[in-house]
Design a protein around this motif. Structure first.
Motif, PDB file in Angstrom:
ATOM      1  N   ALA A  18       0.819  -1.217   0.000  1.00 21.27           N
ATOM      2  CA  ALA A  18       0.000   0.000   0.000  1.00 21.27           C
ATOM      3  C   ALA A  18       0.850   1.263   0.000  1.00 21.27           C
ATOM      4  O   ALA A  18       0.625   2.184  -0.803  1.00 21.27           O
ATOM      5  CB  ALA A  18      -0.942  -0.012   1.204  1.00 21.27           C
ATOM      6  N   GLU A  19       1.826   1.337   0.886  1.00 18.02           N
ATOM      7  CA  GLU A  19       2.663   2.531   0.973  1.00 18.02           C
ATOM      8  C   GLU A  19       3.544   2.667  -0.260  1.00 18.02           C
ATOM      9  O   GLU A  19       3.662   3.763  -0.842  1.00 18.02           O
ATOM     10  CB  GLU A  19       3.520   2.478   2.235  1.00 18.02           C
ATOM     11  N   MET A  20       4.159   1.574  -0.675  1.00 16.67           N
ATOM     12  CA  MET A  20       5.035   1.622  -1.842  1.00 16.67           C
ATOM     13  C   MET A  20       4.293   2.116  -3.072  1.00 16.67           C
ATOM     14  O   MET A  20       4.806   2.962  -3.831  1.00 16.67           O
ATOM     15  CB  MET A  20       5.628   0.237  -2.112  1.00 16.67           C
ATOM     16  N   VAL A  21       3.093   1.604  -3.302  1.00 16.67           N
ATOM     17  CA  VAL A  21       2.320   1.992  -4.483  1.00 16.67           C
ATOM     18  C   VAL A  21       1.965   3.477  -4.430  1.00 16.67           C
ATOM     19  O   VAL A  21       2.055   4.190  -5.440  1.00 16.67           O
ATOM     20  CB  VAL A  21       1.053   1.131  -4.604  1.00 16.67           C
ATOM     21  N   ALA A  22       1.583   3.955  -3.246  1.00 16.77           N
ATOM     22  CA  ALA A  22       1.250   5.381  -3.107  1.00 16.77           C
ATOM     23  C   ALA A  22       2.457   6.258  -3.437  1.00 16.77           C
ATOM     24  O   ALA A  22       2.335   7.289  -4.110  1.00 16.77           O
ATOM     25  CB  ALA A  22       0.744   5.665  -1.698  1.00 16.77           C
ATOM     26  N   VAL A  23       3.626   5.850  -2.965  1.00 13.23           N
ATOM     27  CA  VAL A  23       4.856   6.603  -3.245  1.00 13.23           C
ATOM     28  C   VAL A  23       5.172   6.585  -4.737  1.00 13.23           C
ATOM     29  O   VAL A  23       5.466   7.624  -5.351  1.00 13.23           O
ATOM     30  CB  VAL A  23       6.037   6.038  -2.427  1.00 13.23           C
ATOM     31  N   LEU A  24       5.103   5.406  -5.360  1.00 14.06           N
ATOM     32  CA  LEU A  24       5.414   5.291  -6.782  1.00 14.06           C
ATOM     33  C   LEU A  24       4.432   6.087  -7.640  1.00 14.06           C
ATOM     34  O   LEU A  24       4.838   6.762  -8.605  1.00 14.06           O
ATOM     35  CB  LEU A  24       5.398   3.823  -7.203  1.00 14.06           C
TER      36      LEU A  24
END
Length: 373
Positions: free
Chosen positions: A130-136
């Motif tokens: 979830a966090e990684m996708v939001a950052v990307l």
């Protein structure tokens, strides 16, 4: 007398319900690696296609290898970012993907076993992107918007660095069973040739026996699909299983009659039976080519989820179901299912977007029509 009649009716109803409860008999059960969970990620495409490739490795070599889903995910995110940024944001950037994205990654980047690259945080056994996708998503949108009015060359290493932080740096070499491999030499050992696999669909807005780019959101890489009439599409699927080839597929799982809890996916003839049909046998819908097309074009059928077909079962009335390996973990409460789904032919005909198979699994007459023989 009225009480007696009511009691008889109740006992008859209970008897019929018990008689009509699902009883499955295995017809085909191909070898596959154990079910695992994709966790809190939208990477079913990598989990299902990796499972499919794992079964192909078993078929080709007899080896049971747990492949790294996250190695493919990490490599494919770079392709997604390239596509999105260079199209200046006029493209899809999401967690989703399709089976051909895994095959494209295998061809370009090789294969890695899970023990060499699991993509997990240290001490964790559960994927959460979830966090990684939001950052990307924030990063690629910024690069596509080009606030500096001249895009620098720093964006690619920046995206790669974020992937390294969250998933780990992709290995250039690794040890497996006492030998040292590169991703490409490991691919060679598995005997997998990505060019041996084709994706097939069935829609009448394109010419049958031709290939075309299927316009669905997750087809960010513009992959082509061979197009078959529905009956030949199902015959290809059955022929694959009957000849020892498992099948990767993309389908809609948003229907109330797709139930991981019950380990069942069906399309009752009468929608009023949707709920009770998960507990007992009811007549199913006869699905035509045009009805399938209509449901796709009105967005009732969408490409929600990819899974792995590795067998056939029959119910007590001889109806055919496909044994489907899911990637949501062992979450079924039905004894013997353990995270598998028994999917009826009606559901398969209506709700499957596409299948991916080894080209040798296609019936010879159909392969000839497609120009594959």
């Amino acid at each position: 007398m009225r009480k007696l009649a009511t009691l008889v009716a109740l006992l008859t109803t209970l008897s019929l319900h018990a008689q009509d409860s699902y009883q499955f008999t295995t017809v085909i059960d191909l070898e596959a690696t154990p079910i695992i969970s994709q966790g809190r990620t939208g990477t079913c495409w990598s989990f299902s296609a990796s499972s499919f490739i794992e079964s192909e490795i078993i078929r080709l070599t007899g080896k049971m290898i747990n492949l790294s889903e996250m190695y493919t995910v990490r490599q494919t995110y770079m392709d997604k970012a390239e596509n999105y940024v260079m199209r200046q944001g006029l493209a899809n950037f999401s967690e989703g993907g399709l089976a051909h994205d895994v095959l494209n990654s295998i061809k370009a980047n090789g294969l890695v076993p899970n023990e060499a690259y699991n993509g997990l945080d240290e001490g964790s056994n559960y994927h959460n992107h979830a966090e990684m996708v939001a950052v990307l998503e924030s990063m690629v949108k910024t690069y596509a918007d080009n606030p500096g009015e001249k895009l620098s060359k720093k964006w690619r290493p920046a995206v790669s660095a974020v992937l390294d932080v969250y998933l780990g740096k992709a290995p250039e070499t690794f040890a497996y069973e006492g030998k040292t491999y590169t991703p490409q030499s490991f691919l060679k050992m598995t005997q997998i040739n990505p060019d041996d696999y084709v994706s097939i669909t069935s829609f009448n807005h394109a010419d049958f026996y031709s290939s075309f780019i299927l316009n669905i959101p997750d087809n960010f890489s513009n992959g082509s699909f061979y197009n078959l009439p529905l009956d030949e599409f199902i015959r290809t699927l059955d022929n694959s299983l009957e000849n020892g080839y498992s099948v990767e597929f993309d389908c809609d799982v948003s229907e109330p009659t797709f139930s991981a809890k019950h380990g069942l996916a069906i399309i009752p003839e009468d929608a009023q039976n949707n709920k009770v049909a998960l507990e007992g046998l009811y007549p199913e819908l006869a699905v035509s080519q045009q009805f399938r097309q209509d449901e796709f074009e009105n967005f009732t059928t969408t490409d929600d989820h990819l899974m792995h077909i590795m067998g056939l079962v029959n119910d007590q009335k001889g109806n055919k179901y496909y044994k489907v390996k899911n990637s949501w973990g062992n979450n079924s409460d039905r004894i013997g299912n353990d995270g598998f789904i028994n999917m009826s032919e009606s559901y398969m005909r209506l709700k499957t977007i596409s299948i991916t198979v080894h080209k040798d699994a296609i019936p010879k007459d159909i392969a000839k029509k497609l120009g594959l023989k």
